[in-house]
Each structure stands twice: as structure tokens, then as C-alpha cells.
Design a protein around this motif. Structure first.
Motif, PDB file in Angstrom:
ATOM      1  N   GLY A 125      -6.688  -2.804 -14.993  1.00 34.48           N
ATOM      2  CA  GLY A 125      -7.626  -1.949 -14.278  1.00 34.48           C
ATOM      3  C   GLY A 125      -7.431  -2.035 -12.778  1.00 34.48           C
ATOM      4  O   GLY A 125      -6.306  -2.148 -12.279  1.00 34.48           O
ATOM      5  N   HIS A 126      -8.532  -1.990 -12.055  1.00 38.68           N
ATOM      6  CA  HIS A 126      -8.466  -2.073 -10.591  1.00 38.68           C
ATOM      7  C   HIS A 126      -7.948  -3.441 -10.164  1.00 38.68           C
ATOM      8  O   HIS A 126      -8.546  -4.478 -10.458  1.00 38.68           O
ATOM      9  CB  HIS A 126      -9.864  -1.892  -9.996  1.00 38.68           C
ATOM     10  CG  HIS A 126     -10.105  -0.536  -9.431  1.00 38.68           C
ATOM     11  ND1 HIS A 126      -9.371  -0.014  -8.392  1.00 38.68           N
ATOM     12  CD2 HIS A 126     -11.011   0.407  -9.759  1.00 38.68           C
ATOM     13  CE1 HIS A 126      -9.822   1.200  -8.100  1.00 38.68           C
ATOM     14  NE2 HIS A 126     -10.817   1.469  -8.918  1.00 38.68           N
ATOM     15  N   VAL A 127      -6.836  -3.463  -9.446  1.00 32.99           N
ATOM     16  CA  VAL A 127      -6.312  -4.689  -8.850  1.00 32.99           C
ATOM     17  C   VAL A 127      -6.068  -4.398  -7.371  1.00 32.99           C
ATOM     18  O   VAL A 127      -5.481  -3.364  -7.026  1.00 32.99           O
ATOM     19  CB  VAL A 127      -5.002  -5.134  -9.524  1.00 32.99           C
ATOM     20  CG1 VAL A 127      -4.444  -6.383  -8.849  1.00 32.99           C
ATOM     21  CG2 VAL A 127      -5.227  -5.400 -11.013  1.00 32.99           C
ATOM     22  N   ALA A 128      -6.529  -5.282  -6.504  1.00 36.65           N
ATOM     23  CA  ALA A 128      -6.280  -5.104  -5.077  1.00 36.65           C
ATOM     24  C   ALA A 128      -4.778  -5.112  -4.810  1.00 36.65           C
ATOM     25  O   ALA A 128      -3.997  -5.734  -5.538  1.00 36.65           O
ATOM     26  CB  ALA A 128      -6.969  -6.219  -4.282  1.00 36.65           C
ATOM     27  N   SER A 129      -4.367  -4.414  -3.769  1.00 35.05           N
ATOM     28  CA  SER A 129      -2.933  -4.338  -3.460  1.00 35.05           C
ATOM     29  C   SER A 129      -2.362  -5.726  -3.199  1.00 35.05           C
ATOM     30  O   SER A 129      -2.998  -6.571  -2.580  1.00 35.05           O
ATOM     31  CB  SER A 129      -2.703  -3.447  -2.238  1.00 35.05           C
ATOM     32  OG  SER A 129      -3.339  -3.990  -1.092  1.00 35.05           O
ATOM     33  N   GLN A 130      -1.153  -5.948  -3.708  1.00 38.50           N
ATOM     34  CA  GLN A 130      -0.437  -7.208  -3.536  1.00 38.50           C
ATOM     35  C   GLN A 130       0.972  -6.877  -3.054  1.00 38.50           C
ATOM     36  O   GLN A 130       1.893  -6.732  -3.857  1.00 38.50           O
ATOM     37  CB  GLN A 130      -0.418  -8.004  -4.841  1.00 38.50           C
ATOM     38  CG  GLN A 130      -1.808  -8.390  -5.328  1.00 38.50           C
ATOM     39  CD  GLN A 130      -1.786  -9.204  -6.608  1.00 38.50           C
ATOM     40  OE1 GLN A 130      -0.799  -9.866  -6.927  1.00 38.50           O
ATOM     41  NE2 GLN A 130      -2.881  -9.160  -7.355  1.00 38.50           N
ATOM     42  N   PRO A 131       1.165  -6.700  -1.744  1.00 39.01           N
ATOM     43  CA  PRO A 131       2.425  -6.195  -1.205  1.00 39.01           C
ATOM     44  C   PRO A 131       3.659  -7.002  -1.577  1.00 39.01           C
ATOM     45  O   PRO A 131       4.768  -6.467  -1.526  1.00 39.01           O
ATOM     46  CB  PRO A 131       2.180  -6.226   0.315  1.00 39.01           C
ATOM     47  CG  PRO A 131       0.703  -6.101   0.456  1.00 39.01           C
ATOM     48  CD  PRO A 131       0.133  -6.860  -0.698  1.00 39.01           C
ATOM     49  N   PHE A 132       3.493  -8.263  -1.955  1.00 36.19           N
ATOM     50  CA  PHE A 132       4.670  -9.062  -2.282  1.00 36.19           C
ATOM     51  C   PHE A 132       4.870  -9.204  -3.789  1.00 36.19           C
ATOM     52  O   PHE A 132       5.617 -10.076  -4.243  1.00 36.19           O
ATOM     53  CB  PHE A 132       4.597 -10.418  -1.567  1.00 36.19           C
ATOM     54  CG  PHE A 132       4.660 -10.271  -0.079  1.00 36.19           C
ATOM     55  CD1 PHE A 132       5.858  -9.971   0.549  1.00 36.19           C
ATOM     56  CD2 PHE A 132       3.518 -10.353   0.691  1.00 36.19           C
ATOM     57  CE1 PHE A 132       5.928  -9.794   1.924  1.00 36.19           C
ATOM     58  CE2 PHE A 132       3.562 -10.173   2.059  1.00 36.19           C
ATOM     59  CZ  PHE A 132       4.771  -9.894   2.689  1.00 36.19           C
ATOM     60  N   SER A 133       4.198  -8.346  -4.570  1.00 37.34           N
ATOM     61  CA  SER A 133       4.522  -8.232  -6.000  1.00 37.34           C
ATOM     62  C   SER A 133       5.674  -7.247  -6.144  1.00 37.34           C
ATOM     63  O   SER A 133       5.541  -6.164  -6.717  1.00 37.34           O
ATOM     64  CB  SER A 133       3.301  -7.747  -6.791  1.00 37.34           C
ATOM     65  OG  SER A 133       2.339  -8.753  -6.908  1.00 37.34           O
ATOM     66  N   ASN A 134       6.815  -7.628  -5.575  1.00 36.45           N
ATOM     67  CA  ASN A 134       7.910  -6.673  -5.451  1.00 36.45           C
ATOM     68  C   ASN A 134       9.247  -7.213  -5.949  1.00 36.45           C
ATOM     69  O   ASN A 134      10.310  -6.724  -5.563  1.00 36.45           O
ATOM     70  CB  ASN A 134       8.056  -6.227  -3.989  1.00 36.45           C
ATOM     71  CG  ASN A 134       8.370  -7.388  -3.050  1.00 36.45           C
ATOM     72  OD1 ASN A 134       8.341  -8.546  -3.440  1.00 36.45           O
ATOM     73  ND2 ASN A 134       8.664  -7.068  -1.808  1.00 36.45           N
TER      74      ASN A 134
END
Length: 352
Positions: free
Chosen positions: A75-84
Motif C-alpha cells: 500500500g502507501h509507502v513513503a518514498s525511499q530514494p535509495f531503494s534503487n
């Protein structure tokens, strides 16, 4: 009621929100806590949630009492810029009606001499800079609304892509118009790929919901692994939940789409029983590929139609086969997609 005719409501309203419009807020609970969102109500039964901190993608979407989108277990997950890296992207994937993959790489994790990239790129874990919100005006009779933001995928001394997204509509019309303008703000050529994951779920998607498109499915080496269902129906119908789609099980078609005389591709999902459908249209010149992803897992029941610049093969493979777009400094590309909810007789008449 025809809201586009002001004579129906003139001098009867104090506030445009009685018709619809855009309302921003911040989530305060769960994995999405702190995330900026915008709820948009079209005044025509269609309402949807733009997640400003996830690239202005669209998560929830409803028409009257019916959900249109598929929402993942996360569902809603806050952005995680380093999940890359690797398949980290799946940990933050909320599903949703409209998820953007790219904008420098999309498809599987890949690497070559230029670097390594994770599944579907960085875009959907990047917050937007909100530029403007235009609300409908009940006094002038201008019922158009829009929300505009900028999303940047950039690194010092490296590629610097900027995407300006405009989501717009008109009160009284059950449509979503999305316009993306991508420009290379750097001083060297920038790799560019984009795929739009339009993920739909129950009740729009149900056993025997029609998947409507025109074109040719491209043969793939993995075709022998397709489910018996798709060997029979060739990506034109939705299946009941399939045990063989547990975990990573899936069927995927790479479609070379057909167009009308204006180079427009039209496709969609049509539930004849509910008399509810979602039409998707875009320019083949802008987005020459259409992907159909099907995952009929129990409790993970979803299918997507995905306009794209390339098949989802990753940046390294696209570079190797010569199909990777390289935007020169200052060069731009524009992509426009329209989503329209259909009801009643229009659903059964929707054939291409």
C-alpha cells in the motif's frame, strides 16, 4: 446531471468544492506517514489520489462505489530514494492506478560499463516539487483543474533529467489527462526510458473482464512458459486466480500496438457485467510499445496495460541493441496519456 452546463448550478453554490476539485493533505499513519498527497474529485464519480512524494503517481482511484486500481500488500509507502538496487523497488511498490517506471532505466536490474541500476529505476521513489494548483472557478464558469510539479533525476557530474508533470481534467468529466515533459538539464547526453504501469484490480478486473487492444504480440523465447489460459486467450481476457501465478508467477506480452488515422493507440479494460470500463489512449509516436502484465496470484490479483518507449528490458540491453534514447543537452520529449472511465452501453460497444 450535466455539470458542464452552468445553468444547472449558477447562483446555487457557495464553494466550488460542492462540484469537485483538488485537496492536498499529508498522511499521518502507517508506512506512508508524512507523505504529501492530493485527492482529486472530478464531480463525475471519478476520484483519485495523486501521491506528490512518489513522483505524482496515482495510487487509489474509484468510480462511484467501484475501485479501479490494484493496491499491493504494501500500500502507501513513503518514498525511499535509495531503494534503487536489485529488486528493492518491489518493497516500496504500492501498485496504484498509475506508476511511472524510469526515467533513465526501466525493466529488470541491469549493469554495464556505465553503472548498475535497479528494477524500474528511481522515478517513483522521488518527491515532486509542486509548482501550481488550478481549481475550477464557479464564477467564471471555467471548470478545468490541474496540478503541476517537477521531478528531477540527477547526479553531480552525471545525467540530469527533469520531468514536468501536469495532471488535469474538467469538472463533470470522468477523465484523467497526464502530460509529462522530460528534458535533459545536464551538459552531456542522458539515457532515457519510460514505462507507465497502469495497474487495475477488482472489481473492474474480474474473471472474463475483456482486455482490449489492437496490434501484434511479439514472439519471445519465454512464450512456452505462458499459462494455458493465455495460450488459449492470447492476452484478451482476465483469468480467475491461478495457483501457477503464486510468488513471481506472471504472464507478459510485448505488443506492437495498432493505431487510428491520427497515430493514436486506444486500449483498455472492459467489465461487461458491471458495465464499467477504463479506456487508455496515447500517441504511438511518443510511446511505440504496449505491455500487458498479468499476475493472477491469489490475493495478488492484478493486470496492467503499460505504454512505453521500449519493452521493459533495462538500460543495458537497450543500449546493446541500439534502441536506447539518448537525450542531448536541452533536448526534450513529451508524453500524453488519457484515462477515461466508461459506463453503460459504451462498455459493451468498446471494441477496437
Amino acid at each position: 446531471m450535466n455539470l458542464s452546463d452552468p445553468s444547472n448550478w449558477k447562483h446555487k453554490l457557495s464553494n466550488f468544492r460542492q462540484l469537485g476539485g483538488i485537496e492536498t493533505s499529508i498522511l499521518d499513519n502507517g508506512a506512508g506517514r508524512g507523505t504529501r498527497i492530493a485527492w482529486i474529485n472530478t464531480g463525475a464519480g471519478l476520484r483519485y489520489k495523486v501521491v506528490l512524494d512518489r513522483g505524482m503517481d496515482i495510487l487509489d482511484a474509484f468510480h462511484n462505489e467501484h475501485s479501479l486500481s490494484w493496491i499491493s500488500n504494501a500500500g502507501h509507502v513513503a518514498s525511499q530514494p535509495f531503494s534503487n538496487q536489485g529488486i528493492d523497488w518491489l518493497r516500496t511498490f504500492g501498485g496504484g492506478l498509475f506508476t511511472t517506471c524510469g526515467i533513465s532505466s526501466m525493466g529488470p536490474p541491469n549493469e554495464d560499463e556505465t553503472g548498475s541500476r535497479g528494477l524500474h529505476g528511481n522515478y517513483s521513489n522521488t518527491p515532486a516539487e509542486l509548482l501550481s494548483i488550478k481549481q475550477p472557478d464557479i464564477y467564471s464558469g471555467d471548470l478545468d483543474f490541474e496540478i503541476v510539479g517537477i521531478i528531477r533525476e540527477t547526479t553531480t557530474f552525471g545525467p540530469s533529467l527533469e520531468l514536468k508533470r501536469t495532471i488535469s481534467g474538467t469538472i463533470g468529466s470522468a477523465e484523467i489527462n497526464i502530460k509529462d515533459e522530460v528534458v535533459n538539464r545536464g551538459n552531456s547526453p542522458a539515457p532515457h526510458m519510460v514505462l507507465y504501469h497502469i495497474n487495475c484490480g477488482w472489481p473492474l478486473i474480474d474473471q472474463d473482464t475483456r482486455i482490449v487492444w489492437r496490434g501484434e504480440v511479439q514472439k519471445r523465447d519465454s512464450d512456452h512458459l505462458l499459462s494455458d489460459f493465455n495460450k488459449e486467450h492470447n492476452f484478451t481476457k482476465c483469468a480467475a486466480p491461478l495457483d501457477e501465478h503464486a510468488a513471481f508467477g506472471e504472464d507478459v506480452a510485448f505488443i506492437d500496438p495498432g493505431t487510428d488515422e491520427n497515430d493514436q493507440v486506444t486500449c483498455g479494460f472492459m467489465n461487461d457485467g458491471l458495465e464499467l470500463g477504463l479506456s487508455i489512449s496515447f500517441s504511438r509516436n511518443q510511446l511505440p510499445w504496449l505491455i500487458n502484465w498479468q499476475h493472477w496470484g491469489k490475493n495478488e490479483y492484478v493486470t496492467a496495460l503499460e505504454p512505453a518507449t521500449n519493452p521493459p528490458i533495462g538500460q543495458a540491453a537497450a543500449r546493446k541493441d541500439g534502441t536506447l534514447i539518448l537525450l542531448e543537452p536541452g533536448e526534450s520529449r513529451t508524453y500524453e496519456i488519457k484515462l477515461e472511465v466508461l459506463k453503460g452501453a459504451k462498455v459493451k460497444e468498446f471494441k477496437i
